[in-house]
Design a protein around this motif. Sequence first.
Motif, short mmCIF file in Angstrom:
data_model
loop_
_atom_site.label_atom_id
_atom_site.label_comp_id
_atom_site.label_asym_id
_atom_site.label_seq_id
_atom_site.Cartn_x
_atom_site.Cartn_y
_atom_site.Cartn_z
N ILE A 11 0.85 -1.19 0.00
CA ILE A 11 0.00 0.00 0.00
C ILE A 11 0.88 1.24 0.00
CG2 ILE A 11 -1.65 1.33 1.38
CD1 ILE A 11 -2.73 -1.34 2.42
N THR A 12 0.55 2.20 -0.88
CA THR A 12 1.27 3.46 -0.94
C THR A 12 0.26 4.60 -0.83
OG1 THR A 12 2.89 2.44 -2.41
CG2 THR A 12 2.91 4.86 -2.26
N GLU A 13 0.38 5.40 0.22
CA GLU A 13 -0.46 6.59 0.42
C GLU A 13 0.21 7.47 1.46
OE1 GLU A 13 -1.91 7.07 3.54
OE2 GLU A 13 -1.75 5.07 4.34
N ASN A 14 -0.15 8.76 1.44
CA ASN A 14 0.43 9.68 2.42
C ASN A 14 -0.66 10.53 3.08
OD1 ASN A 14 -0.23 11.39 0.38
ND2 ASN A 14 1.81 12.19 0.04
N SER A 15 -1.79 9.90 3.34
CA SER A 15 -2.92 10.59 3.97
C SER A 15 -3.06 10.10 5.40
CB SER A 15 -4.19 10.28 3.17
OG SER A 15 -5.31 10.86 3.77
N GLY A 16 -3.49 10.99 6.28
CA GLY A 16 -3.67 10.60 7.68
C GLY A 16 -2.37 10.73 8.46
N SER A 40 -6.28 9.36 -2.27
CA SER A 40 -6.13 8.15 -3.08
C SER A 40 -5.05 7.27 -2.47
CB SER A 40 -5.78 8.52 -4.52
OG SER A 40 -4.55 9.20 -4.57
N VAL A 41 -5.11 6.01 -2.86
CA VAL A 41 -4.14 5.02 -2.39
C VAL A 41 -3.79 4.12 -3.57
CG1 VAL A 41 -6.00 3.52 -1.53
CG2 VAL A 41 -3.70 3.21 -0.66
N THR A 42 -2.52 3.75 -3.66
CA THR A 42 -2.10 2.82 -4.70
C THR A 42 -1.82 1.47 -4.06
OG1 THR A 42 -1.14 4.60 -6.03
CG2 THR A 42 -0.37 2.37 -6.49
N LEU A 43 -2.44 0.43 -4.62
CA LEU A 43 -2.24 -0.94 -4.17
C LEU A 43 -1.42 -1.64 -5.25
CD1 LEU A 43 -5.94 -1.60 -3.14
CD2 LEU A 43 -4.07 -1.04 -1.61
N ASP A 84 -0.12 3.04 5.58
CA ASP A 84 -0.75 2.09 6.50
C ASP A 84 -2.15 1.68 6.04
OD1 ASP A 84 -2.18 4.42 7.01
OD2 ASP A 84 -1.88 4.37 9.18
N GLY A 85 -2.62 2.25 4.91
CA GLY A 85 -3.93 1.89 4.40
C GLY A 85 -5.08 2.60 5.07
N ILE A 86 -4.76 3.58 5.92
CA ILE A 86 -5.79 4.38 6.58
C ILE A 86 -5.68 5.78 6.00
CG2 ILE A 86 -6.69 5.25 8.76
CD1 ILE A 86 -5.29 2.86 10.13
N VAL A 134 -8.75 -0.90 2.77
CA VAL A 134 -8.43 0.52 2.92
C VAL A 134 -9.50 1.11 3.84
CG1 VAL A 134 -8.18 2.74 1.75
CG2 VAL A 134 -7.36 0.63 0.65
N VAL A 135 -9.05 1.74 4.92
CA VAL A 135 -9.95 2.39 5.89
C VAL A 135 -10.01 3.87 5.56
CG1 VAL A 135 -10.32 2.93 8.33
CG2 VAL A 135 -9.43 0.67 7.66
N VAL A 136 -11.24 4.41 5.48
CA VAL A 136 -11.44 5.81 5.11
C VAL A 136 -12.03 6.57 6.30
CG1 VAL A 136 -12.57 7.40 3.52
CG2 VAL A 136 -11.84 5.14 2.71
N ASN A 137 -11.27 7.56 6.79
CA ASN A 137 -11.75 8.41 7.88
C ASN A 137 -12.42 9.66 7.29
OD1 ASN A 137 -10.87 7.00 10.26
ND2 ASN A 137 -8.79 7.52 9.68
N PRO A 138 -13.50 10.11 7.93
CA PRO A 138 -14.19 11.31 7.41
C PRO A 138 -13.37 12.56 7.67
CG PRO A 138 -15.14 10.66 9.50
CD PRO A 138 -14.14 9.59 9.13
N LEU A 139 -13.59 13.57 6.83
CA LEU A 139 -12.95 14.87 7.05
C LEU A 139 -13.70 15.59 8.16
CD1 LEU A 139 -12.33 16.16 3.42
CD2 LEU A 139 -10.79 14.89 4.91
N PRO A 140 -12.99 16.22 9.07
CA PRO A 140 -13.67 16.99 10.11
C PRO A 140 -14.28 18.27 9.51
CG PRO A 140 -11.30 17.24 10.32
CD PRO A 140 -11.54 16.24 9.23
#
Length: 189
Positions: A11-16, A29-32, A21-23, A79-85
């Motif tokens: 998993i490649t992403e830089n969010s959170g 976006s996330v690259t698998l 970590d897939g969160i 992939v776990v998606v957290n809501p935007l505050p």
Amino acid sequence: VNPVPTPTITITENSGLTSNDGIICSGASVTLTAMGGGTYLWSTLATTSAITVSPTSNQTYTVTVTNANSCSASTSSTVVVNPLPTISLGTNPVVCLGTTSSSLPYTGTTGGSDQYIIDYNDAANMQGFIDISTYTSLPASPVPLVIPAGAAAGTYSATITVRNSLTGCNGVAVPFTVTIRPQIVVSAV
């Protein structure tokens, strides 16, 4: 006996808070990337070794890897998606010239909003308004504002952005204004 492939997903992403970590935060976006075989078939029907997705809710992605001996195996990754505050603002503050403090009321928050920053526009900065550029603990409504003693009468624009410190997700910038009214001069007749 032909060996069965051993597929893996990176998993490649830089969010959170933590990269890769897939969160992720909603909208990211996330690259698998699958490894371990010759051909790939994803649950999205993609046939490439890597897919880039932007799920709107928690989503499990499965890839079936087939090797040169036509042996297949599958693996999955969620992939776990957290809501935007978010923050809902109340009335924009209006103060009299010479006032040095005010407050920005808000009527509610969502998504675990617990920190904020404020970004004043250039005109406000030139009058002495100072940005809060490091995320600060969000108080119960209202948010205190410092009004520069030397600021001229006028309406100044800014944005407030809230953050969930537990997920690392930042909301969108919400605009507000601060109006400084001129002093009324009463003259004797």
